[in-house]
Design an enzyme around this catalytic site. Sequence first.
Site, PDB file in Angstrom:
ATOM      1  N   GLY A   1       0.819  -1.218   0.000  1.00 44.06           N
ATOM      2  CA  GLY A   1       0.000   0.000   0.000  1.00 44.06           C
ATOM      3  C   GLY A   1       0.848   1.261   0.000  1.00 44.06           C
ATOM      4  O   GLY A   1       0.581   2.215  -0.745  1.00 44.06           O
ATOM      5  N   ASP A   2       1.884   1.282   0.829  1.00 44.94           N
ATOM      6  CA  ASP A   2       2.777   2.440   0.875  1.00 44.94           C
ATOM      7  C   ASP A   2       3.470   2.652  -0.469  1.00 44.94           C
ATOM      8  O   ASP A   2       3.581   3.784  -0.964  1.00 44.94           O
ATOM      9  CB  ASP A   2       3.839   2.240   1.960  1.00 44.94           C
TER      10      ASP A   2
END
Length: 426
Positions: free
Chosen positions: A173-174
């Site tokens: 996600g990051d």
Amino acid sequence: MDTENVGPLAGIRVVEVGTHVAGPFAGQLLGDFGAEVIKIEQPTGGDPMRHWGPVRPEGYSLWWEVLGRNKKSVTVDLRQPEGQALVRRLVLERADVLLENFRPGTLERWGLDPAELQEVRPDLIVARVSGYGQTGPYARRAGFGSIGEAMGGIRHVTGEPDRPPSRVGVSLGDALAGVFAAYGVAMSLVHRERTRAATSGMPSSNGHGPPRTGGQVVDVAIYEAVLALMESLVLDYELTGHVRGRTGSTLPNVAPSNIYRAADGVWVLIAANADAPFRRLVEVMEQPQLAEDPRFATHLARGEHAQDLDELIGAWARGLSAEKLVEVLSEHGVPASGIYTAKEMLTDPHFAARESLIQTVHPVLGEMHMQAPFPRLSATPGSVRSTGPAHGQHNDEVLGDLLGLSNADIDALRRAGVVAGEPATK
């Protein structure tokens, strides 16, 4: 180490005030393609990524060496008014882009409100990465990449169907949010240049050079970066009521596309999930009649009978070593690969030929390899010009050369705890 900077962003200066992964990964991508990235870190400890990672030889975080590459480290305490004033000057006087990934409202508390900055510098681009975005009822909530993965939908479809939702082994996600942030900055820079060209006959705010205009705010929410990958997941439910679930190593109604254990116990991925490669696969298997079998003759039929098909392919795969499987399938135009670890990447001839891993030199750890800048640009390629900088390594260069502070000024800031590092010696 590749030291020449011919990247398309050469001449663009980015001030990065983020920590952990999402914002700094965007900074890494921008730096890979030529931007001068000045990373602002707290005087005590710096970015936590300096201390993260599964292994830390000689006390060095190897993750940091990748994430911090091509950056300059300046230690300024943004919780002190003097530190805020320094960074504000750096952004307003010297930067093209301000990049951050704090919880919404943090920049505003530090005197770095994008709206106020852009009143002075209307051409400034501000990239903001956060868990939920800058607006909406959840905006002020804390949100790491893992939360974005949960809310964005990918956790629900990851793992085995009879087990709880799982995760991939990296900060997906990051990283996705970082990619979208860098993408947004690149698009904003194009927009800024077009705006300047359209207003080229107008005077600039200071009467010199092109007009300062065309800045904007890039708002990246981690959960939206994940959501962007989710194909037709929302439409599937909205129009048919279908909720996608976990399917392990396969995709629903896509076959054959799975992992199969070879004779030596090694897993091989075979993806023959289209008519032409499937026909080539069954010919290699010496079972060409399967291409005419009603269960497998079409894409839809193969998806409905995926388990039967996997059993047939699995039985055949167990008769060959993994190396032989990949070799024979590749020779016949069937997509196949072993499941690589770093060991295979470092010895694979294709990785070597394309320099997918480039050799760098660390001042303490010596020669080491890390992933090259991607994508590949034919005329203005990216480069790795330095590994992750030491904490505060570029204080004197940035504060002195860029902002014009004297040695005495910098030493006074050090004594006040606004800037960390040893006293200036030049």
